[in-house]
Write a protein that holds these residues in place. Structure first.
Motif, PDB file in Angstrom:
ATOM      1  N   ARG A 236     -50.398  54.289  -4.036  1.00  0.00           N
ATOM      2  CA  ARG A 236     -51.095  55.568  -4.244  1.00  0.00           C
ATOM      3  C   ARG A 236     -51.686  56.009  -2.917  1.00  0.00           C
ATOM      4  NH1 ARG A 236     -54.163  54.460 -10.110  1.00  0.00           N
ATOM      5  NH2 ARG A 236     -52.242  53.726 -11.098  1.00  0.00           N
TER       6      ARG A 236
ATOM      7  N   MET B  31     -56.856  50.353  -2.587  1.00  0.00           N
ATOM      8  CA  MET B  31     -55.883  50.295  -1.492  1.00  0.00           C
ATOM      9  C   MET B  31     -54.790  51.339  -1.735  1.00  0.00           C
ATOM     10  SD  MET B  31     -55.425  46.241  -0.934  1.00  0.00           S
ATOM     11  CE  MET B  31     -54.971  45.766  -2.554  1.00  0.00           C
TER      12      MET B  31
ATOM     13  N   GLU C 223     -49.517  45.000 -15.766  1.00  0.00           N
ATOM     14  CA  GLU C 223     -49.627  45.969 -16.867  1.00  0.00           C
ATOM     15  C   GLU C 223     -48.799  45.533 -18.069  1.00  0.00           C
ATOM     16  OE1 GLU C 223     -50.690  50.188 -15.257  1.00  0.00           O
ATOM     17  OE2 GLU C 223     -48.579  49.817 -14.849  1.00  0.00           O
TER      18      GLU C 223
ATOM     19  N   GLU D 284     -47.490  53.460 -10.686  1.00  0.00           N
ATOM     20  CA  GLU D 284     -47.858  52.513 -11.751  1.00  0.00           C
ATOM     21  C   GLU D 284     -46.576  51.802 -12.173  1.00  0.00           C
ATOM     22  OE1 GLU D 284     -49.306  54.590 -15.251  1.00  0.00           O
ATOM     23  OE2 GLU D 284     -47.335  55.430 -15.692  1.00  0.00           O
TER      24      GLU D 284
ATOM     25  N   GLU E 164     -54.273  57.228  -1.795  1.00  0.00           N
ATOM     26  CA  GLU E 164     -55.675  57.484  -2.142  1.00  0.00           C
ATOM     27  C   GLU E 164     -56.357  58.316  -1.050  1.00  0.00           C
ATOM     28  OE1 GLU E 164     -57.049  56.630  -4.935  1.00  0.00           O
ATOM     29  OE2 GLU E 164     -55.945  54.900  -5.734  1.00  0.00           O
TER      30      GLU E 164
ATOM     31  N   GLU F  26     -51.798  50.310 -23.964  1.00  0.00           N
ATOM     32  CA  GLU F  26     -51.567  49.731 -22.643  1.00  0.00           C
ATOM     33  C   GLU F  26     -52.803  48.971 -22.147  1.00  0.00           C
ATOM     34  OE1 GLU F  26     -51.855  52.508 -19.273  1.00  0.00           O
ATOM     35  OE2 GLU F  26     -50.095  51.532 -18.430  1.00  0.00           O
TER      36      GLU F  26
ATOM     37  N   GLU G 260     -64.183  50.177 -12.242  1.00  0.00           N
ATOM     38  CA  GLU G 260     -63.092  49.769 -13.135  1.00  0.00           C
ATOM     39  C   GLU G 260     -62.353  48.531 -12.617  1.00  0.00           C
ATOM     40  OE1 GLU G 260     -60.165  52.843 -13.760  1.00  0.00           O
ATOM     41  OE2 GLU G 260     -58.658  51.395 -14.402  1.00  0.00           O
ATOM     42  N   LEU G 261     -62.144  47.623 -13.554  1.00  0.00           N
ATOM     43  CA  LEU G 261     -61.368  46.422 -13.275  1.00  0.00           C
ATOM     44  C   LEU G 261     -60.004  46.556 -13.962  1.00  0.00           C
ATOM     45  CD1 LEU G 261     -61.911  43.692 -11.945  1.00  0.00           C
ATOM     46  CD2 LEU G 261     -63.047  42.970 -14.032  1.00  0.00           C
TER      47      LEU G 261
HETATM   48  N1  GAP Z   1     -50.592  52.513 -16.038  1.00  0.00           N
HETATM   49  C1  GAP Z   1     -51.948  52.951 -16.093  1.00  0.00           C
HETATM   50  C2  GAP Z   1     -52.626  52.864 -14.819  1.00  0.00           C
HETATM   51  O1  GAP Z   1     -52.021  52.743 -13.765  1.00  0.00           O
HETATM   52  P1  GAP Z   1     -54.980  52.934 -13.739  1.00  0.00           P
HETATM   53  O2  GAP Z   1     -56.327  52.816 -14.389  1.00  0.00           O
HETATM   54  O3  GAP Z   1     -54.734  54.085 -12.839  1.00  0.00           O
HETATM   55  O4  GAP Z   1     -53.963  52.918 -14.936  1.00  0.00           O
HETATM   56  C3  GAP Z   1     -54.722  50.352 -13.585  1.00  0.00           C
HETATM   57  O5  GAP Z   1     -54.665  51.600 -12.949  1.00  0.00           O
HETATM   58  C4  GAP Z   1     -55.387  49.325 -12.696  1.00  0.00           C
HETATM   59  O6  GAP Z   1     -54.709  49.241 -11.447  1.00  0.00           O
HETATM   60  C5  GAP Z   1     -56.835  49.651 -12.332  1.00  0.00           C
HETATM   61  O7  GAP Z   1     -57.730  49.254 -13.343  1.00  0.00           O
HETATM   62  C6  GAP Z   1     -57.021  48.832 -11.066  1.00  0.00           C
HETATM   63  O8  GAP Z   1     -57.327  47.490 -11.378  1.00  0.00           O
HETATM   64  C7  GAP Z   1     -55.639  48.902 -10.423  1.00  0.00           C
HETATM   65  N2  GAP Z   1     -55.621  49.937  -9.397  1.00  0.00           N
HETATM   66  C8  GAP Z   1     -55.428  51.274  -9.559  1.00  0.00           C
HETATM   67  N3  GAP Z   1     -55.486  51.912  -8.376  1.00  0.00           N
HETATM   68  C9  GAP Z   1     -55.723  50.967  -7.432  1.00  0.00           C
HETATM   69  C10 GAP Z   1     -55.882  50.994  -6.016  1.00  0.00           C
HETATM   70  N4  GAP Z   1     -55.783  52.122  -5.325  1.00  0.00           N
HETATM   71  N5  GAP Z   1     -56.127  49.828  -5.360  1.00  0.00           N
HETATM   72  C11 GAP Z   1     -56.210  48.653  -6.067  1.00  0.00           C
HETATM   73  N6  GAP Z   1     -56.062  48.574  -7.390  1.00  0.00           N
HETATM   74  C12 GAP Z   1     -55.819  49.706  -8.081  1.00  0.00           C
END
Ligand code: GAP
Length: 474
Positions: free
Chosen positions: A208, A220, A227, A176, A210, A332, A292-293
């Motif tokens: 990440r 992805m 942020e 993040e 994933e 945040e 989640e967006l």
């Molecule tokens: N700092 C807090 C944080 O990272 P999160 O909900 O884990 O919170 C925020 O991530 C945003 O980042 C998500 O709402 C999404 O839009 C984007 N995001 C998180 N993981 C993602 C992924 N693997 N691929 C694309 N977008 C991602």
């Protein structure tokens, strides 16, 4: 969990494109390509093509404008992707940034437990329960083999800093951008002489590992986040949270996302991330369900306290108005640039019958559209027409993305621009050579207006400005 009453049953949403349609349009028209495709691709990484990079840059610009440019209380930052490894110990990511992973005893495939058919609605507590797979009789969705008990799988990518690959040199690719803002809290606050409440915003890559990425650019392993961290007095955090949440929801609507496809969803207490006191997701109804967006979080003083303890640096804020010292709370707003771009793309997709043919268009907000205008000749065989087209296009290019195309008949050229979301087309015809006027065509209404050549840029800029005013609600 609560769901907002944002759903307006009377709102008629345009029919939604399916995922395959968007993936295919993206590839064909140059929005998004699979990464390393000539080598067979690499899972969960996507490359943005000539139009995709414009769209994503415009999304990021729109976010930056609303979060920084138009505010006096938020400053920008661009921190490194690699950080001191203790950042991730202090933040809790080394200890608890994980997803529940199960493995098939027969085919050895690995799955995220909460994405297995039948397990999607398990609570966070159930997902941590060692006996849950056996109790629910869950089997491998591919070959029906037995599944292991869930174990926590840490999502951070690791690499080594310097030439020696040993434990002491491990660094992480940031999962993040937020931590870069926390460790720079004092630097940013003092150098910009900001008083609380104030925010630090940044846009940048995050990574990440994933377990089950997918659904195109939705999830992805390498992606981009937008942020914003808002530092506030502890007693103001709850109110600030309630201010930021509707503001962020409104941003998506202002740029044209169908309101009935947006909703808010509050995290259940056992679902909250390790840092969060309260979290509400802005969700979008993708073809594969509500997802989640963006997440709006009240992170309390968790992050700054932990970094203070671990680094030994005092991260308290001194309030000159009250002579108090305290660790600020953080509200945040954490969005994904890829998810937002994907949402604008899929939500703007339209198909309609026009004179017996299907017209495909992307009704993108003009600020988000890759090209603002295409300049087209009615007759490419007339050199004077082509010359005038280039002169108009070159002049427009100084202020906006403009393109010239003469590789088909005019009807087809319009359709091509519609399909990539170009809001305006300028057509030069034989009459233009006589009367010095050209045709300005609107993507959404398909109406055409005759405008003097010297007024064309102003006419487009006025229309763009009107679309912007609609965002500001004025
Ligand atoms: N700092 C807090 C944080 O990272 P999160 O909900 O884990 O919170 C925020 O991530 C945003 O980042 C998500 O709402 C999404 O839009 C984007 N995001 C998180 N993981 C993602 C992924 N693997 N691929 C694309 N977008 C991602």
């Amino acid at each position: 969990m609560t769901t907002s009453p944002e759903l307006d049953p009377n709102a008629v949403a345009p029919s939604m494109a399916n995922l395959e349609t968007i993936v295919s349009l993206s590839k064909r028209r140059g929005f998004v390509f699979p990464s390393s495709e000539i080598y067979g691709g690499i899972n969960a990484v996507w490359d943005y093509g000539p139009l995709g990079v414009e769209l994503k840059n415009n999304v990021k610009r729109a976010w930056w404008k609303s979060m920084i440019q138009e505010r006096d209380d938020v400053v920008g930052l661009d921190a490194g992707i690699l950080m001191h490894p203790n950042v991730w110990v202090a933040s809790g990511h080394v200890g608890s940034f994980s997803d529940p992973l199960v493995e098939c005893g027969s085919c050895r495939r690995r799955f995220r437990l909460d994405e297995l058919p039948g397990a999607e609605d398990l609570s966070a507590t159930e997902l941590r329960d060692d006996t849950i797979v056996a109790r629910m009789g869950l089997r491998c969705p591919v070959d029906q083999g037995p599944l292991s008990a869930p174990r926590r799988f840490n999502l951070m990518f690791k690499t080594y800093m310097g030439p020696v690959e040993e434990e002491a040199n491990i660094v992480y690719l940031r999962p993040e951008t937020a931590q870069g803002s926390y460790v720079n809290f004092k630097n940013a606050q003092q150098s910009s002489r900001k008083k609380l409440p104030f925010g630090i915003a940044q846009i940048g890559k995050s990574f990440r590992n994933e377990i089950s990425p997918g659904n195109f650019v939705f999830r992805m392993r390498e992606f981009e986040q937008m942020e914003m961290q808002y530092f506030v007095r502890p007693e103001e955090a709850a109110d600030q949270f309630e201010t930021w949440l509707p503001r962020r929801l409104a941003w998506y609507k202002a740029y044209g996302v169908t309101p009935s496809r947006l909703r808010l969803r509050e995290h259940a207490p056992d679902e909250l991330a390790h840092y969060a006191k309260k979290a509400v997701d802005v969700e979008y109804r993708f073809p594969f369900g509500w997802k989640e967006l963006e997440g709006v979080h009240n992170r309390g003083n968790f992050d700054l306290s932990r970094h203070s303890e671990m680094s030994g640096e005092n991260l308290e804020y001194f309030d000159p108005a009250t002579n108090e010292k305290f660790i600020p709370f953080i509200v945040e707003a954490a969005a994904g640039a890829d998810r937002a771009a994907f949402t604008f793309l899929i939500d703007s997709y339209r198909e309609e019958e026009v004179r017996g043919e299907t017209r495909v268009s992307l009704a993108l907000h003009p600020d988000l559209a890759p090209y603002k205008v295409a300049v087209l000749p009615l007759l490419k065989k007339r050199p004077e027409i082509v010359q005038l087209c280039h002169a108009i296009k070159d002049d427009l290019k100084r202020d906006m993305m403009a393109v010239y195309d003469d590789t088909a008949a005019i009807g087809k050229l319009y359709r091509r621009q519609d399909e990539i979301g170009t809001p305006f087309c300028v057509t030069v015809d034989v009459d233009s050579l006589e009367d010095g006027a050209v045709t300005l065509r609107d993507r959404d209404t398909m109406t055409q207006e005759r405008i003097p050549v010297e007024g064309i840029k102003r006419a487009i800029q006025d229309r763009m400005e009107a679309a912007r005013r609609a965002i500001a609600g004025g």
